[in-house]
Design a protein around this motif. Structure first.
Motif, PDB file in Angstrom:
ATOM      1  N   UNK A  31       5.034   0.252   7.181  1.00  0.00           N
ATOM      2  CA  UNK A  31       5.538   1.136   6.127  1.00  0.00           C
ATOM      3  C   UNK A  31       4.429   2.103   5.752  1.00  0.00           C
ATOM      4  N   UNK A  32       4.798   3.329   5.439  1.00  0.00           N
ATOM      5  CA  UNK A  32       3.820   4.333   5.038  1.00  0.00           C
ATOM      6  C   UNK A  32       4.499   5.338   4.097  1.00  0.00           C
ATOM      7  N   UNK A  33       3.747   6.047   3.285  1.00  0.00           N
ATOM      8  CA  UNK A  33       4.357   7.018   2.365  1.00  0.00           C
ATOM      9  C   UNK A  33       4.431   8.402   2.985  1.00  0.00           C
ATOM     10  N   UNK A  34       5.395   9.175   2.529  1.00  0.00           N
ATOM     11  CA  UNK A  34       5.466  10.604   2.832  1.00  0.00           C
ATOM     12  C   UNK A  34       5.457  11.352   1.503  1.00  0.00           C
ATOM     13  N   UNK A  35       4.582  12.333   1.389  1.00  0.00           N
ATOM     14  CA  UNK A  35       4.449  13.122   0.171  1.00  0.00           C
ATOM     15  C   UNK A  35       4.893  14.557   0.463  1.00  0.00           C
ATOM     16  N   UNK A  36       5.555  15.154  -0.511  1.00  0.00           N
ATOM     17  CA  UNK A  36       6.066  16.518  -0.325  1.00  0.00           C
ATOM     18  C   UNK A  36       5.034  17.496  -0.855  1.00  0.00           C
ATOM     19  N   UNK A  37       4.349  18.202   0.083  1.00  0.00           N
ATOM     20  CA  UNK A  37       3.247  19.103  -0.268  1.00  0.00           C
ATOM     21  C   UNK A  37       3.683  20.557  -0.124  1.00  0.00           C
ATOM     22  N   UNK A  38       3.168  21.429  -0.984  1.00  0.00           N
ATOM     23  CA  UNK A  38       3.542  22.850  -0.913  1.00  0.00           C
ATOM     24  C   UNK A  38       3.189  23.440   0.446  1.00  0.00           C
TER      25      UNK A  38
ATOM     26  N   UNK B 256       0.828  -1.202   0.000  1.00  0.00           N
ATOM     27  CA  UNK B 256       0.000   0.000   0.000  1.00  0.00           C
ATOM     28  C   UNK B 256       0.871   1.264   0.000  1.00  0.00           C
ATOM     29  N   UNK B 257       1.924   1.255   0.821  1.00  0.00           N
ATOM     30  CA  UNK B 257       2.770   2.448   0.913  1.00  0.00           C
ATOM     31  C   UNK B 257       3.506   2.709  -0.395  1.00  0.00           C
ATOM     32  N   UNK B 258       4.117   1.676  -0.961  1.00  0.00           N
ATOM     33  CA  UNK B 258       4.872   1.875  -2.195  1.00  0.00           C
ATOM     34  C   UNK B 258       3.944   2.225  -3.356  1.00  0.00           C
ATOM     35  N   UNK B 259       2.737   1.644  -3.370  1.00  0.00           N
ATOM     36  CA  UNK B 259       1.793   1.956  -4.447  1.00  0.00           C
ATOM     37  C   UNK B 259       1.320   3.406  -4.350  1.00  0.00           C
ATOM     38  N   UNK B 260       1.036   3.878  -3.139  1.00  0.00           N
ATOM     39  CA  UNK B 260       0.621   5.280  -3.007  1.00  0.00           C
ATOM     40  C   UNK B 260       1.755   6.218  -3.399  1.00  0.00           C
ATOM     41  N   UNK B 261       2.999   5.859  -3.052  1.00  0.00           N
ATOM     42  CA  UNK B 261       4.132   6.698  -3.437  1.00  0.00           C
ATOM     43  C   UNK B 261       4.242   6.797  -4.948  1.00  0.00           C
ATOM     44  N   UNK B 262       4.069   5.683  -5.650  1.00  0.00           N
ATOM     45  CA  UNK B 262       4.176   5.692  -7.111  1.00  0.00           C
ATOM     46  C   UNK B 262       2.984   6.420  -7.736  1.00  0.00           C
ATOM     47  N   UNK B 263       1.779   6.190  -7.194  1.00  0.00           N
ATOM     48  CA  UNK B 263       0.604   6.895  -7.725  1.00  0.00           C
ATOM     49  C   UNK B 263       0.746   8.398  -7.510  1.00  0.00           C
TER      50      UNK B 263
ATOM     51  N   UNK C 126      -1.602   7.475   5.566  1.00  0.00           N
ATOM     52  CA  UNK C 126      -1.808   6.088   5.980  1.00  0.00           C
ATOM     53  C   UNK C 126      -2.770   5.392   5.016  1.00  0.00           C
ATOM     54  N   UNK C 127      -2.256   4.777   3.930  1.00  0.00           N
ATOM     55  CA  UNK C 127      -3.141   4.134   2.955  1.00  0.00           C
ATOM     56  C   UNK C 127      -3.502   2.687   3.279  1.00  0.00           C
TER      57      UNK C 127
END
Length: 804
Positions: free
Chosen positions: A572-579, A508-515, A587-588
């Motif tokens: 595992x979880x994703x981190x996204x860089x937001x303005x 889930x984490x890696x898929x959200x990062x790629x999406x 947490x997907x």
């Protein structure tokens, strides 16, 4: 035998006692066959460890030293030197191989060879202790495997050079396959075990010719070689049939997630794959406890993976790693706007065994580390050094926790100057030559209207992706990726996950990062621990002890809530860089962790926030006896065998197939012994010069079958006399047989066909008498494991004719 009997007799005036036969040396081809068999078996055993350690890199460093060791040992055993000197010669080869090993010349491991040796062993021990198979292949692991192979080779040479111990070589040869069958996910491997057993069949077939004594060594005839081939084929067939359900061949015997060096937590170099194994092992042993002032227990970070273009996703080394000692303030990690300061104390009952220091995001003050430690500012990851890891029992951390809702987070986009530009590589998608992943991403992203609307901001895009993955279209499963071959994380794994829609947090984490990258948002994957299990124990700290945290209410005491962390919280979880916000966690994964306040779970979700429950329940998929959750299809695993990855199809047909194979294996010796006996009796019945040798062979084999073996140096007359003492009622038959042997061997007067028939009847009577006097165990052994003569057992020495 006929050739020997036709030779001219020795001089009549030479007493028989003075004719001392010259001891025969081992046959050269027997030496070559046995040494080659040992070499191939050991090399195949070491190769079976592929899967315990990544790749086959260690084979390149051991194949030639092993060849020298067994070659020198075989040469010494075939020379005029005593066989016990062979291990000493092999030890010299081992010493030279170690002395010139490249790792002992690498100054990065120490100033001298002894220090380098100790450092390499210590590094390899730590790597085996902190990883689950496949352990990453490093110079330290290569060196330890090199030592293991040489040690096994020396032990094999010691055993092979002693006549009474030569058959025990199977013990060191079995070490590596047994190790592989325990820890390797796919077991030792049927192919490797078949190679080892075939090599052992060859070794034991030629073993009698290594110590022929006074007899002239001869190689096995075609019939014996054919039987060796049949036995090897039957053995291989049995292995192939048994490997379908017997643990150790195609599946490791220990639970997945077990480590070669103890029950420790996975770290470094393949954290995503290790994370899945930790979850499936359902290890509830406490890794550490922590006490926090926050109402919501924090996620603790240990690794960050930013490079999603590589074939294998690994934590990237930070080029600007800093070294600190003791208490240190990390000023650039402090948030003051839309955040509140919190405090956490992390305790280890034993010194932490993981070099990674688990920290909350935005940690700005770290206290309690005894000695040196390292900080990676680009990823906000901290690491112990070897000394500080063993000396530190508690770490105290002050950190900033975001305090905002969705509206505030959305408004931060108006202040992009708060978040500087990041490396463009953090927005790059994995290389997709066949465009399968890109096609799958387009199909799924088109289902989200927020992503197709050009006016939607990055924050709303990120929340839409999180909600989509947490929806009922995807389900949490730790076993499906393992069963269907897409465990871990890379381009192919994400493609398979989007197709199967079943996986665990790494997927889930890696898929959200790629999406997110496909939507133009920089992203990375974080590995660490979800909020732990809440415990009853609490702590109180004076405000002065935590330096009057900014943003805390005026109070004399700071109340800290306790949590326990084990392998079940690996996450595992994703981190996204937001303005305006910078790196922001999401947490997907459905049913795991706690969605953040600024991106709460959608109303349709039925997630239980496991971190806030006093006694959080383990996900049902981790409990063997728990029923499948309602959102799991009917074909989901319903029993422990399916959960462990074992074959769940009806395997009774394999069991029935093994029955005839077992019967063939058991009956082969019986059929062979009976065929050999009938052939001998036919030769005796026909008379002639070969009859006496057939009588002598059959008589000795009968005696061995029923506990009366022929002793070395015992003459024909002595042996028949000894038998006549045991079966006195058949002394006349034994006397006739002995007379035939004497006349044929020494006077060259061979029995006729009529006499041969009588001699066959005498042998059958002796056989019946020996069977009658034998006990039940001897009878069963004579039937199931009959003794068969071999060239090395036959008396084929020159016999002297009596003086006229």
């Amino acid at each position: 035998m006929s050739t020997l009997l036709e030779r001219s007799p020795a001089a009549p005036n030479l007493p028989a006692e003075t004719a001392k036969p010259t001891p025969a040396t081992a046959h050269p081809l027997a030496l070559l066959a046995t040494s080659t068999s040992l070499y191939i078996a050991l090399l195949a055993g070491m190769a079976s460890l592929n899967g315990v350690v990544e790749g086959y890199g260690w084979l390149y460093s051991i194949w030639f030293p092993l060849l020298l060791i067994h070659g020198v040992g075989g040469f010494i055993r075939g020379s005029r030197f005593p066989s016990w000197t062979a291990p000493f010669a092999s030890a010299l080869v081992i010493f030279a191989a170690l002395w010139f090993h490249p790792s002992l010349h690498n100054r990065s491991f120490g100033t001298d060879r002894l220090e380098r040796f100790e450092q390499l062993v210590a590094d390899a021990t730590l790597e085996f202790a902190t990883q689950v198979p496949e352990v990453a292949f490093t110079p330290a692991v290569d060196f330890v495997f090199f030592i293991l192979a040489l040690s096994l080779a020396l032990l094999i040479e010691i055993l092979a050079s002693a006549r009474r111990l030569a058959s025990l070589v199977v013990i060191p040869l079995a070490f590596a396959p047994v190790l592989a069958s325990l820890f390797k996910l796919s077991g030792a491997g049927t192919g490797y075990v078949a190679i080892i057993l075939t090599a052992m069949i060859c070794y034991f077939s030629f073993l009698p010719y290594l110590w022929p004594g006074n007899e002239v060594p001869t190689l096995p005839n075609r019939r014996r070689l054919g039987m060796m081939g049949v036995l090897a084929l039957v053995t291989t067939g049995t292995l192939v049939a048994a490997s379908a359900w017997v643990p150790g061949f195609r599946q490791g015997m220990l639970p997945e997630g077990s480590r070669p060096a103890g029950e420790l937590f996975a770290s470094n170099l393949d954290p995503l794959l290790n994370l899945g194994r930790d979850l499936r092992s359902n290890n509830s042993a406490t890794a550490f406890t922590y006490f926090t002032s926050a109402e919501r227990a924090p996620y603790l970070r240990t690794h960050v993976i930013s490079n999603l273009q590589a074939e294998r996703w690994e934590p990237d080394p930070d080029p600007v790693t800093r070294s600190f000692a003791g208490t240190t303030a990390i000023r650039e990690a402090y948030r003051s706007f839309a955040a509140r300061s919190e405090y956490v104390e992390i305790d280890w009952a034993d010194p932490p065994r993981d070099t990674q220091l688990p920290l909350p995001a935005d940690s700005y003050l770290i206290e309690g580390v005894v000695g040196q430690w390292q900080w990676q500012p680009l990823t906000s990851i901290a690491q112990f050094t070897r000394d500080s890891r063993t000396s530190t029992a508690q770490v105290r951390v002050s950190y900033s926790e975001l305090e905002l809702d969705a509206d505030i987070a959305r408004n931060f986009a108006q202040f992009p100057q708060l978040s500087p530009e990041v490396d463009p590589s953090l927005s790059e998608l994995p290389d997709d030559a066949d465009q399968e992943l890109n096609q799958a991403l387009r199909e799924h992203l088109q289902l989200l209207p927020e992503l197709t609307d050009s006016g939607t901001g990055d924050f709303d895009r990120a929340v839409a992706i999180q909600d989509y993955l947490r929806s009922g279209q995807f389900r949490y499963s730790e076993q499906t990726p393992l069963r269907e071959g897409y465990d871990g994380a890379n381009l192919d794994v994400i493609t398979a996950f989007l197709d199967r829609k079943a996986g665990y947090c790494a997927h889930f984490a890696s898929t959200m990062a790629v999406m997110a990258r496909a939507s133009g948002i920089p992203s990375r994957v974080v590995i660490g621990y979800a909020p732990g299990e809440r415990i009853e124990q609490t702590r109180s700290q004076p405000i002065e002890a935590v330096d009057a945290l900014p943003g805390t209410a005026e109070a004399e005491q700071l109340e800290l809530t306790g949590y326990r962390v084990s392998g079940q919280q690996a996450h595992a979880w994703p981190e996204l860089y937001l303005p305006g916000l910078g790196w922001t966690a999401f947490e997907p994964t459905p049913g795991r962790g706690v969605p953040p306040e600024y991106a709460p779970a959608a109303d349709s979700e039925m997630d239980e926030p496991i971190a806030l429950d006093p006694l959080p329940e383990t996900p049902e998929e981790l409990v063997p006896s728990a029923p499948a959750p309602s959102d799991v299809p009917d074909d989901a695993p319903q029993n422990l065998a399916e959960r462990s990855g074992a074959p769940t199809s009806n395997g009774w047909w394999l069991l029935w197939l093994s029955v005839p194979l077992l019967m063939v294996t058991v009956t082969l010796p019986i059929i062979g012994r009976r065929t050999e006996r009938q052939r001998r009796l036919a030769r005796i019945a026909s008379g002639g010069e070969g009859a006496a040798q057939a009588i002598w062979d059959e008589l000795r084999v009968l005696g061995a079958d029923f506990g009366l073996p022929h002793r070395p140096g015992q003459s024909e007359t002595d042996y028949t006399t000894a038998l006549s003492v045991v079966i006195a009622d058949h002394a006349a038959e034994l006397a006739r047989l002995n007379e035939c042997l004497m006349l044929s061997f020494y006077a060259l007067r061979h029995p006729s066909a009529d006499q041969g028939k009588q001699l066959c009847e005498d042998l059958q009577r002796i056989h019946a008498a020996l069977r009658t006097r034998a006990n039940l165990v001897q009878r069963i052994r004579a039937v199931l494991w009959p003794r068969r003569s071999s060239p090395g057992e036959r008396v084929e020495r020159e016999r002297e004719a009596p003086t006229p």
